[in-house]
Scaffold this motif. Structure first.
Motif, PDB file in Angstrom:
ATOM      1  N   GLU A 147       0.828  -1.210   0.000  1.00  0.00           N
ATOM      2  CA  GLU A 147       0.000   0.000   0.000  1.00  0.00           C
ATOM      3  C   GLU A 147       0.860   1.258   0.000  1.00  0.00           C
ATOM      4  O   GLU A 147       0.572   2.212  -0.720  1.00  0.00           O
ATOM      5  CB  GLU A 147      -0.926   0.002   1.214  1.00  0.00           C
ATOM      6  CG  GLU A 147      -2.053  -1.004   1.140  1.00  0.00           C
ATOM      7  CD  GLU A 147      -2.882  -1.024   2.423  1.00  0.00           C
ATOM      8  OE1 GLU A 147      -2.806  -0.057   3.222  1.00  0.00           O
ATOM      9  OE2 GLU A 147      -3.599  -2.022   2.627  1.00  0.00           O
ATOM     10  N   ASP A 148       1.900   1.257   0.819  1.00  0.00           N
ATOM     11  CA  ASP A 148       2.791   2.406   0.900  1.00  0.00           C
ATOM     12  C   ASP A 148       3.478   2.646  -0.444  1.00  0.00           C
ATOM     13  O   ASP A 148       3.540   3.784  -0.930  1.00  0.00           O
ATOM     14  CB  ASP A 148       3.833   2.202   2.003  1.00  0.00           C
ATOM     15  CG  ASP A 148       4.763   3.388   2.143  1.00  0.00           C
ATOM     16  OD1 ASP A 148       4.274   4.534   2.248  1.00  0.00           O
ATOM     17  OD2 ASP A 148       5.996   3.175   2.145  1.00  0.00           O
ATOM     18  N   LEU A 149       3.985   1.581  -1.074  1.00  0.00           N
ATOM     19  CA  LEU A 149       4.666   1.734  -2.357  1.00  0.00           C
ATOM     20  C   LEU A 149       3.704   2.178  -3.456  1.00  0.00           C
ATOM     21  O   LEU A 149       4.064   2.981  -4.315  1.00  0.00           O
ATOM     22  CB  LEU A 149       5.365   0.432  -2.746  1.00  0.00           C
ATOM     23  CG  LEU A 149       6.557   0.051  -1.868  1.00  0.00           C
ATOM     24  CD1 LEU A 149       7.092  -1.325  -2.262  1.00  0.00           C
ATOM     25  CD2 LEU A 149       7.656   1.092  -1.929  1.00  0.00           C
ATOM     26  N   ALA A 150       2.472   1.671  -3.425  1.00  0.00           N
ATOM     27  CA  ALA A 150       1.467   2.085  -4.412  1.00  0.00           C
ATOM     28  C   ALA A 150       1.202   3.585  -4.284  1.00  0.00           C
ATOM     29  O   ALA A 150       1.043   4.283  -5.294  1.00  0.00           O
ATOM     30  CB  ALA A 150       0.181   1.285  -4.225  1.00  0.00           C
ATOM     31  N   GLU A 151       1.166   4.087  -3.063  1.00  0.00           N
ATOM     32  CA  GLU A 151       0.951   5.516  -2.845  1.00  0.00           C
ATOM     33  C   GLU A 151       2.175   6.322  -3.267  1.00  0.00           C
ATOM     34  O   GLU A 151       2.067   7.324  -3.964  1.00  0.00           O
ATOM     35  CB  GLU A 151       0.654   5.771  -1.369  1.00  0.00           C
ATOM     36  CG  GLU A 151       0.394   7.233  -1.051  1.00  0.00           C
ATOM     37  CD  GLU A 151       0.127   7.450   0.433  1.00  0.00           C
ATOM     38  OE1 GLU A 151       0.661   8.443   0.959  1.00  0.00           O
ATOM     39  OE2 GLU A 151      -0.600   6.649   1.039  1.00  0.00           O
ATOM     40  N   ARG A 152       3.359   5.871  -2.862  1.00  0.00           N
ATOM     41  CA  ARG A 152       4.593   6.592  -3.174  1.00  0.00           C
ATOM     42  C   ARG A 152       4.872   6.676  -4.672  1.00  0.00           C
ATOM     43  O   ARG A 152       5.419   7.666  -5.149  1.00  0.00           O
ATOM     44  CB  ARG A 152       5.800   5.929  -2.504  1.00  0.00           C
ATOM     45  CG  ARG A 152       5.892   6.146  -1.028  1.00  0.00           C
ATOM     46  CD  ARG A 152       7.090   5.376  -0.454  1.00  0.00           C
ATOM     47  NE  ARG A 152       7.247   5.635   0.937  1.00  0.00           N
ATOM     48  CZ  ARG A 152       7.901   6.692   1.442  1.00  0.00           C
ATOM     49  NH1 ARG A 152       8.447   7.572   0.639  1.00  0.00           N
ATOM     50  NH2 ARG A 152       7.987   6.864   2.737  1.00  0.00           N
ATOM     51  N   PHE A 153       4.522   5.597  -5.399  1.00  0.00           N
ATOM     52  CA  PHE A 153       4.863   5.538  -6.818  1.00  0.00           C
ATOM     53  C   PHE A 153       3.654   5.570  -7.737  1.00  0.00           C
ATOM     54  O   PHE A 153       3.738   5.201  -8.900  1.00  0.00           O
ATOM     55  CB  PHE A 153       5.769   4.330  -7.085  1.00  0.00           C
ATOM     56  CG  PHE A 153       7.087   4.493  -6.395  1.00  0.00           C
ATOM     57  CD1 PHE A 153       8.027   5.371  -6.889  1.00  0.00           C
ATOM     58  CD2 PHE A 153       7.339   3.839  -5.205  1.00  0.00           C
ATOM     59  CE1 PHE A 153       9.225   5.576  -6.224  1.00  0.00           C
ATOM     60  CE2 PHE A 153       8.539   4.026  -4.535  1.00  0.00           C
ATOM     61  CZ  PHE A 153       9.483   4.901  -5.042  1.00  0.00           C
TER      62      PHE A 153
ATOM     63  N   ARG B  59       5.022  10.680  -4.096  1.00  0.00           N
ATOM     64  CA  ARG B  59       6.150  11.493  -3.635  1.00  0.00           C
ATOM     65  C   ARG B  59       7.492  10.808  -3.791  1.00  0.00           C
ATOM     66  O   ARG B  59       8.534  11.373  -3.476  1.00  0.00           O
ATOM     67  CB  ARG B  59       5.925  11.914  -2.186  1.00  0.00           C
ATOM     68  CG  ARG B  59       5.899  10.774  -1.191  1.00  0.00           C
ATOM     69  CD  ARG B  59       5.496  11.247   0.201  1.00  0.00           C
ATOM     70  NE  ARG B  59       5.550  10.189   1.174  1.00  0.00           N
ATOM     71  CZ  ARG B  59       4.636   9.267   1.357  1.00  0.00           C
ATOM     72  NH1 ARG B  59       3.558   9.256   0.600  1.00  0.00           N
ATOM     73  NH2 ARG B  59       4.773   8.337   2.288  1.00  0.00           N
ATOM     74  N   GLY B  60       7.500   9.538  -4.236  1.00  0.00           N
ATOM     75  CA  GLY B  60       8.756   8.839  -4.445  1.00  0.00           C
ATOM     76  C   GLY B  60       9.363   8.337  -3.151  1.00  0.00           C
ATOM     77  O   GLY B  60       8.665   8.119  -2.156  1.00  0.00           O
ATOM     78  N   LEU B  61      10.675   8.196  -3.153  1.00  0.00           N
ATOM     79  CA  LEU B  61      11.378   7.604  -2.017  1.00  0.00           C
ATOM     80  C   LEU B  61      12.769   8.201  -1.910  1.00  0.00           C
ATOM     81  O   LEU B  61      13.449   8.386  -2.927  1.00  0.00           O
ATOM     82  CB  LEU B  61      11.506   6.089  -2.228  1.00  0.00           C
ATOM     83  CG  LEU B  61      12.308   5.293  -1.216  1.00  0.00           C
ATOM     84  CD1 LEU B  61      11.508   5.146   0.075  1.00  0.00           C
ATOM     85  CD2 LEU B  61      12.640   3.918  -1.775  1.00  0.00           C
TER      86      LEU B  61
ATOM     87  N   TYR C 220      12.235   9.807  -7.814  1.00  0.00           N
ATOM     88  CA  TYR C 220      11.252  10.880  -7.913  1.00  0.00           C
ATOM     89  C   TYR C 220      10.664  10.920  -9.320  1.00  0.00           C
ATOM     90  O   TYR C 220      11.260  10.427 -10.280  1.00  0.00           O
ATOM     91  CB  TYR C 220      11.865  12.235  -7.563  1.00  0.00           C
ATOM     92  CG  TYR C 220      13.013  12.632  -8.468  1.00  0.00           C
ATOM     93  CD1 TYR C 220      12.783  13.383  -9.618  1.00  0.00           C
ATOM     94  CD2 TYR C 220      14.310  12.245  -8.175  1.00  0.00           C
ATOM     95  CE1 TYR C 220      13.823  13.740 -10.452  1.00  0.00           C
ATOM     96  CE2 TYR C 220      15.361  12.585  -9.011  1.00  0.00           C
ATOM     97  CZ  TYR C 220      15.113  13.335 -10.142  1.00  0.00           C
ATOM     98  OH  TYR C 220      16.153  13.671 -10.977  1.00  0.00           O
ATOM     99  N   ARG C 221       9.503  11.531  -9.424  1.00  0.00           N
ATOM    100  CA  ARG C 221       8.838  11.680 -10.713  1.00  0.00           C
ATOM    101  C   ARG C 221       9.391  12.899 -11.429  1.00  0.00           C
ATOM    102  O   ARG C 221       9.509  13.981 -10.846  1.00  0.00           O
ATOM    103  CB  ARG C 221       7.330  11.841 -10.513  1.00  0.00           C
ATOM    104  CG  ARG C 221       6.633  12.140 -11.818  1.00  0.00           C
ATOM    105  CD  ARG C 221       5.437  11.301 -12.062  1.00  0.00           C
ATOM    106  NE  ARG C 221       4.905  11.580 -13.392  1.00  0.00           N
ATOM    107  CZ  ARG C 221       3.695  11.996 -13.634  1.00  0.00           C
ATOM    108  NH1 ARG C 221       2.841  12.136 -12.637  1.00  0.00           N
ATOM    109  NH2 ARG C 221       3.296  12.220 -14.860  1.00  0.00           N
ATOM    110  N   ALA C 222       9.758  12.711 -12.680  1.00  0.00           N
ATOM    111  CA  ALA C 222      10.248  13.820 -13.508  1.00  0.00           C
ATOM    112  C   ALA C 222       9.060  14.479 -14.191  1.00  0.00           C
ATOM    113  O   ALA C 222       8.273  13.803 -14.857  1.00  0.00           O
ATOM    114  CB  ALA C 222      11.238  13.303 -14.543  1.00  0.00           C
ATOM    115  N   THR C 223       8.917  15.766 -14.004  1.00  0.00           N
ATOM    116  CA  THR C 223       7.815  16.494 -14.640  1.00  0.00           C
ATOM    117  C   THR C 223       8.313  17.611 -15.551  1.00  0.00           C
ATOM    118  O   THR C 223       7.544  18.124 -16.354  1.00  0.00           O
ATOM    119  CB  THR C 223       6.865  17.084 -13.576  1.00  0.00           C
ATOM    120  OG1 THR C 223       7.615  17.940 -12.706  1.00  0.00           O
ATOM    121  CG2 THR C 223       6.180  15.978 -12.777  1.00  0.00           C
ATOM    122  N   GLU C 224       9.573  17.989 -15.419  1.00  0.00           N
ATOM    123  CA  GLU C 224      10.153  19.059 -16.224  1.00  0.00           C
ATOM    124  C   GLU C 224      11.510  18.610 -16.748  1.00  0.00           C
ATOM    125  O   GLU C 224      12.150  17.746 -16.139  1.00  0.00           O
ATOM    126  CB  GLU C 224      10.329  20.320 -15.374  1.00  0.00           C
ATOM    127  CG  GLU C 224       9.032  20.855 -14.824  1.00  0.00           C
ATOM    128  CD  GLU C 224       9.231  22.106 -13.992  1.00  0.00           C
ATOM    129  OE1 GLU C 224      10.283  22.767 -14.138  1.00  0.00           O
ATOM    130  OE2 GLU C 224       8.342  22.426 -13.211  1.00  0.00           O
TER     131      GLU C 224
END
Length: 122
Positions: free
Chosen positions: A44-50, A55-57, A66-70
């Protein structure tokens, strides 16, 4: 599509020349061992994080995901090959930080594949 297998306690991933993705999976999954949490709670935690808005890890001084958006979110050495996908795909940057004499290294993985790999590794 990448595949995973275990080599003792080490997680190996195909198409992972720097072994960054395998190390990321190891760090992400070690959280439940260290905390004593059940696998279901970790899932559950990993599903939320990713998830797409996750918010990543961060593992201080060792690893960051982290998620790249730019365009500036992409590591310079990987930007040329992935920048065109930035607006069309959900891209996650996995970075092993410089430690223990090892060089910093990064990998970029699409969100859907990252979640699939996490699920398989669980």
């Amino acid at each position: 599509m990448r595949a995973i297998w275990r080599d003792g306690p080490i997680i190996r991933v195909t198409d992972d020349p720097g072994r960054v993705i395998g190390e990321f999976l190891g760090y992400a999954l070690s959280a439940h061992v260290l905390s004593g949490r059940a696998r279901g709670e970790l899932a559950e935690d990993l599903a939320e994080r990713f998830g797409p808005d996750g918010r990543g890890l961060t593992v201080p001084d060792l690893f960051v995901a982290y998620r790249a958006t730019e365009p500036d979110d992409l590591p310079p050495e990987l930007a040329e090959g992935t920048q065109a996908d930035l607006g069309r795909a959900e891209l996650w940057v996995l970075t092993r930080l410089r430690f223990g004499g090892r060089a910093e290294a990064s990998a970029v993985v699409e969100g859907e594949e990252l979640r699939r790999l996490l699920g398989e590794a669980l």
